[in-house]
Design an enzyme around this catalytic site. Structure first.
Site, PDB file in Angstrom:
ATOM      1  N   CYS A 151      -5.947   7.999   8.184  1.00 13.09           N
ATOM      2  CA  CYS A 151      -5.908   7.616   9.399  1.00 13.09           C
ATOM      3  C   CYS A 151      -5.358   8.967  10.265  1.00 13.09           C
ATOM      4  O   CYS A 151      -4.263   9.357   9.904  1.00 13.09           O
ATOM      5  CB  CYS A 151      -5.033   6.481   9.504  1.00 13.09           C
ATOM      6  SG  CYS A 151      -6.073   4.903   8.795  1.00 13.09           S
ATOM      7  N   ARG A 176      -9.160   0.219   3.721  1.00 12.39           N
ATOM      8  CA  ARG A 176      -8.185   0.995   3.138  1.00 12.39           C
ATOM      9  C   ARG A 176      -6.706   0.319   3.012  1.00 12.39           C
ATOM     10  O   ARG A 176      -6.160   0.527   1.817  1.00 12.39           O
ATOM     11  CB  ARG A 176      -7.838   2.081   4.325  1.00 12.39           C
ATOM     12  CG  ARG A 176      -8.587   2.868   4.876  1.00 12.39           C
ATOM     13  CD  ARG A 176      -7.736   3.935   5.871  1.00 12.39           C
ATOM     14  NE  ARG A 176      -7.506   5.158   4.774  1.00 12.39           N
ATOM     15  CZ  ARG A 176      -8.227   6.204   4.685  1.00 12.39           C
ATOM     16  NH1 ARG A 176      -9.274   6.465   5.245  1.00 12.39           N
ATOM     17  NH2 ARG A 176      -8.079   7.119   3.614  1.00 12.39           N
ATOM     18  N   ARG A 193      -0.547  14.660  12.645  1.00 16.25           N
ATOM     19  CA  ARG A 193       0.383  14.292  11.704  1.00 16.25           C
ATOM     20  C   ARG A 193       0.896  15.632  10.758  1.00 16.25           C
ATOM     21  O   ARG A 193       0.288  15.825   9.832  1.00 16.25           O
ATOM     22  CB  ARG A 193      -0.261  13.225  10.562  1.00 16.25           C
ATOM     23  CG  ARG A 193      -0.613  12.006  11.495  1.00 16.25           C
ATOM     24  CD  ARG A 193      -1.138  10.861  10.765  1.00 16.25           C
ATOM     25  NE  ARG A 193      -0.197  10.288   9.697  1.00 16.25           N
ATOM     26  CZ  ARG A 193      -0.498   9.099   8.830  1.00 16.25           C
ATOM     27  NH1 ARG A 193      -1.606   8.497   8.839  1.00 16.25           N
ATOM     28  NH2 ARG A 193       0.371   8.555   8.283  1.00 16.25           N
ATOM     29  N   LYS A 242       0.730  -1.087  -0.071  1.00 14.82           N
ATOM     30  CA  LYS A 242      -0.015  -0.079   0.066  1.00 14.82           C
ATOM     31  C   LYS A 242       0.960   1.385  -0.085  1.00 14.82           C
ATOM     32  O   LYS A 242       0.653   2.201  -0.755  1.00 14.82           O
ATOM     33  CB  LYS A 242      -0.979   0.007   1.125  1.00 14.82           C
ATOM     34  CG  LYS A 242      -1.631   1.165   1.347  1.00 14.82           C
ATOM     35  CD  LYS A 242      -2.554   1.152   2.756  1.00 14.82           C
ATOM     36  CE  LYS A 242      -1.848   1.927   4.035  1.00 14.82           C
ATOM     37  NZ  LYS A 242      -1.680   3.498   3.789  1.00 14.82           N
ATOM     38  N   ASN A 243       1.830   1.224   0.905  1.00 14.31           N
ATOM     39  CA  ASN A 243       2.586   2.616   1.159  1.00 14.31           C
ATOM     40  C   ASN A 243       3.474   2.924  -0.191  1.00 14.31           C
ATOM     41  O   ASN A 243       3.855   3.912  -0.301  1.00 14.31           O
ATOM     42  CB  ASN A 243       3.391   2.574   2.285  1.00 14.31           C
ATOM     43  CG  ASN A 243       2.251   2.747   3.654  1.00 14.31           C
ATOM     44  OD1 ASN A 243       1.284   3.126   3.410  1.00 14.31           O
ATOM     45  ND2 ASN A 243       2.665   2.678   4.866  1.00 14.31           N
ATOM     46  N   ASP A 285       3.612   0.544  12.187  1.00 17.08           N
ATOM     47  CA  ASP A 285       2.448   0.147  11.687  1.00 17.08           C
ATOM     48  C   ASP A 285       2.406  -1.205  12.090  1.00 17.08           C
ATOM     49  O   ASP A 285       1.260  -1.810  11.640  1.00 17.08           O
ATOM     50  CB  ASP A 285       2.640   0.169  10.312  1.00 17.08           C
ATOM     51  CG  ASP A 285       2.335   1.922   9.628  1.00 17.08           C
ATOM     52  OD1 ASP A 285       2.095   2.662  10.605  1.00 17.08           O
ATOM     53  OD2 ASP A 285       2.523   1.877   8.385  1.00 17.08           O
TER      54      ASP A 285
HETATM   55  C1  UD1 Z   1       4.214   6.685   6.698  1.00 15.93           C
HETATM   56  C2  UD1 Z   1       3.087   5.493   6.677  1.00 15.93           C
HETATM   57  C3  UD1 Z   1       2.621   5.334   7.711  1.00 15.93           C
HETATM   58  C4  UD1 Z   1       3.669   5.018   8.802  1.00 15.93           C
HETATM   59  C5  UD1 Z   1       4.696   5.975   8.935  1.00 15.93           C
HETATM   60  C6  UD1 Z   1       5.867   5.696   9.883  1.00 15.93           C
HETATM   61  C7  UD1 Z   1       2.288   6.184   4.211  1.00 15.93           C
HETATM   62  C8  UD1 Z   1       1.359   6.627   3.286  1.00 15.93           C
HETATM   63  N1  UD1 Z   1       2.118   6.237   5.718  1.00 15.93           N
HETATM   64  O1  UD1 Z   1       3.596   7.908   7.202  1.00 15.93           O
HETATM   65  O2  UD1 Z   1       1.551   4.148   7.530  1.00 15.93           O
HETATM   66  O3  UD1 Z   1       3.098   4.827  10.055  1.00 15.93           O
HETATM   67  O4  UD1 Z   1       5.299   6.446   7.533  1.00 15.93           O
HETATM   68  O5  UD1 Z   1       6.774   4.567   9.316  1.00 15.93           O
HETATM   69  O6  UD1 Z   1       3.553   5.839   3.931  1.00 15.93           O
HETATM   70  N2  UD1 Z   1       7.052  14.104  11.326  1.00 15.93           N
HETATM   71  C9  UD1 Z   1       7.221  15.481  11.531  1.00 15.93           C
HETATM   72  N3  UD1 Z   1       7.111  16.349  10.426  1.00 15.93           N
HETATM   73  C10 UD1 Z   1       6.645  15.955   9.048  1.00 15.93           C
HETATM   74  C11 UD1 Z   1       6.471  14.672   9.095  1.00 15.93           C
HETATM   75  C12 UD1 Z   1       6.760  13.898   9.816  1.00 15.93           C
HETATM   76  O7  UD1 Z   1       7.516  15.840  12.745  1.00 15.93           O
HETATM   77  O8  UD1 Z   1       6.539  16.823   8.292  1.00 15.93           O
HETATM   78  C13 UD1 Z   1       7.149  13.204  12.303  1.00 15.93           C
HETATM   79  C14 UD1 Z   1       6.008  12.581  12.548  1.00 15.93           C
HETATM   80  O9  UD1 Z   1       5.056  13.262  13.550  1.00 15.93           O
HETATM   81  C15 UD1 Z   1       6.410  11.270  13.296  1.00 15.93           C
HETATM   82  C16 UD1 Z   1       7.588  10.962  12.274  1.00 15.93           C
HETATM   83  O10 UD1 Z   1       7.739  12.067  11.877  1.00 15.93           O
HETATM   84  O11 UD1 Z   1       6.664  11.310  14.643  1.00 15.93           O
HETATM   85  C17 UD1 Z   1       7.340   9.730  11.326  1.00 15.93           C
HETATM   86  O12 UD1 Z   1       6.327  10.448  10.342  1.00 15.93           O
HETATM   87  P1  UD1 Z   1       6.213   9.882   8.862  1.00 15.93           P
HETATM   88  O13 UD1 Z   1       7.363   8.868   8.319  1.00 15.93           O
HETATM   89  O14 UD1 Z   1       6.283  11.214   8.108  1.00 15.93           O
HETATM   90  O15 UD1 Z   1       5.005   9.212   8.699  1.00 15.93           O
HETATM   91  P2  UD1 Z   1       4.210   9.289   7.205  1.00 15.93           P
HETATM   92  O16 UD1 Z   1       5.106   9.447   6.059  1.00 15.93           O
HETATM   93  O17 UD1 Z   1       3.146  10.260   7.213  1.00 15.93           O
END
Ligand code: UD1
Length: 431
Positions: free
Chosen positions: A120, A401, A125, A22-23, A308
């Site tokens: 989700c 999803r 986020r 999915k991701n 996850d």
């Molecule tokens: C992706 C995955 C999600 C998974 C996550 C961590 C997808 C669609 N989703 O989410 O299923 O749980 O990776 O493996 O691929 N952060 C910041 N600022 C930002 C972005 C992130 O501080 O701009 C922090 C977040 O609060 C969190 C950490 O970074 O603590 C990791 O988040 P991130 O790896 O970005 O998650 P996603 O890419 O949203």
């Protein structure tokens, strides 16, 4: 409305085939926007998030054709996309990964207007790191309550050093940089398998991305990208969920079509609980005959234990002998599902918001629970399969999803799981 009704206590036996990731899919589909020719994407999982992102591309002008005889193969022709403004707020607001359109449109047109993404919401986020990357590449960013607007005169390759390892920000930086003139170096990049998959896909279109899967990704901007045929990697988290489900229910299952190296951290922790995991070329076999033991788990970015998989693992440990401690180090407050597990008899205490202490019981019991988000829902399934009695899981749209044909796959393994349509009562709302 529909719910899953699971009668627990049936051991699982047989073989399950894992779908595409999915991701990876939800980033690779928007990445096609960067190309000037059609692409064929193979091994796409048949799940809601993929349908939504394909639908979004269609509303933008892309032609999307399912290839006859194999609905996991889709031809995407992006040539009809003439504008960098995305207008379908409802679809974009229905999924998190629609934010990859920001990087892809910025990379293609030098600008993007994308409605606020949804999906989700197990935690706050933020997207500050995505914005930081776009700004460093030369974009002006305007964050409005309902949308993000990006504009640029001329994007330029730059050094991007992330403060926190972020999957989404790394992917978006890659998307924005592949066509930007010059060299982009992304430091403290995420290393998840789907980062490597996106890099491989971009390179198949003629991009020059090196180092994906390490801390530093180097990109040399290219002027144009060409069409390609690309097959998406298997879903690490779907595989991990089935592995955990077998451990919870007991039995002996071959989980096929996987990359065992992607599952190593999950395999290690399952072995710590006493389950047997055998690794083969493209398959893992999970056997669980004896009661399980508790163990300690800490989530971290890849190659660490994936966040996850954290809810599913807490569900497993709830019915394992002894005490377990699980620290969530990626999404610090990702424990909203815990009250649902408690309804099934789990003994779990949350400490400081980011840690749970699980005192394993012999056996969970069935209850009426909710799938509060995708992985929380998966945790309810894992718990229900091993529990005594009947569990009813509502809000299954979240589960759908990200899990293809979950009923069919589990039924084939011997689980007693049904989908039941019902009319929601006040009691269900209060659950
Ligand atoms: C992706 C995955 C999600 C998974 C996550 C961590 C997808 C669609 N989703 O989410 O299923 O749980 O990776 O493996 O691929 N952060 C910041 N600022 C930002 C972005 C992130 O501080 O701009 C922090 C977040 O609060 C969190 C950490 O970074 O603590 C990791 O988040 P991130 O790896 O970005 O998650 P996603 O890419 O949203």
């Amino acid at each position: 409305m529909d719910k899953f009704v699971i009668n627990g206590g049936h051991k699982l036996y047989g073989t399950v085939n894992i779908s595409g990731a999915k991701n990876a899919a939800v980033a690779i589909i928007p990445a096609v926007v960067l190309c000037d020719e059609p692409c064929i994407v193979e091994n796409l999982p048949k799940i809601r998030d993929v349908n939504i992102i394909l639908e979004i591309l269609k509303t933008m002008g892309a032609k999307v054709t399912r290839i006859a005889g194999d609905s996991a193969r889709v031809k995407i022709d992006p040539r009809g996309i003439k504008s960098s403004r995305v207008t379908c707020e409802r679809l974009v607001g229905d999924m998190r990964a629609s934010y990859y359109l920001l990087g892809a449109l910025l990379g293609k047109f030098g600008s993007a207007v994308v409605p606020a993404s949804g999906g989700c919401s197990f935690c706050d986020r933020p997207i500050d790191l995505h914005i930081k990357a776009f700004r460093l590449l030369g974009a002006k960013c305007n964050l409005l309550p309902d949308r993000v607007e990006l504009t640029s005169e001329n994007l330029q390759g730059r050094n991007i050093d992330f403060d926190v390892v972020s999957v989404g920000a790394t992917m978006n930086a890659m998307l924005a940089a592949v066509r930007a003139p010059g060299k982009t170096v992304i430091a403290r990049a995420a290393k998840e398998p789907h980062i490597v998959d996106l890099a491989n896909f971009l390179n198949s279109m003629g991009a020059n991305v090196r180092g994906a899967g390490t801390d530093v990704i180097k990109i040399k901007g290219v002027e144009k990208l060409h069409g390609c045929t690309y097959s998406i990697i298997p879903d690490q988290i779907e595989a991990g969920t089935y592995m955990t489900a077998v451990a919870a229910a007991g039995g002996d299952v071959k989980i096929k079509g996987v990359i065992p190296e992607h599952l190593e951290s999950i395999t290690t922790k399952l072995r710590d609980t006493g389950a047997t995991v055998e690794e083969f070329d493209e398959m893992v076999r999970v056997i669980r005959e004896e009661p399980l033991y508790g163990c300690n788990v800490k989530t971290s970015p890849h190659p660490g234990f994936p966040t996850d998989m954290q809810p599913q693992f807490v569900a497993l440990l709830s019915a394992a002998e002894g005490k377990s401690k699980v620290i969530e180090a990626v999404w610090e407050t990702r424990f909203s599902y815990v009250p649902q597990l408690r309804k099934m008899g789990a003994d779990i205490i949350i400490e400081n918001g980011n840690t749970v202490h699980v005192d394993g019981t012999d056996r969970l019991h069935g209850a009426k629970v909710r799938a509060l988000d995708l992985r929380a829902g998966a945790a309810m399934i894992v718990a229900a399969l091993g529990a005594e009695g009947t569990t009813e899981i509502s809000d299954i749209r979240y589960i759908e999803r990200g899990y293809e044909k979950v009923i069919e796959k589990l039924t084939a393994l011997g689980a007693d799981i049904r989908r039941v349509t019902y009319v929601e009562s006040q009691e269900d709302v209060d659950l």
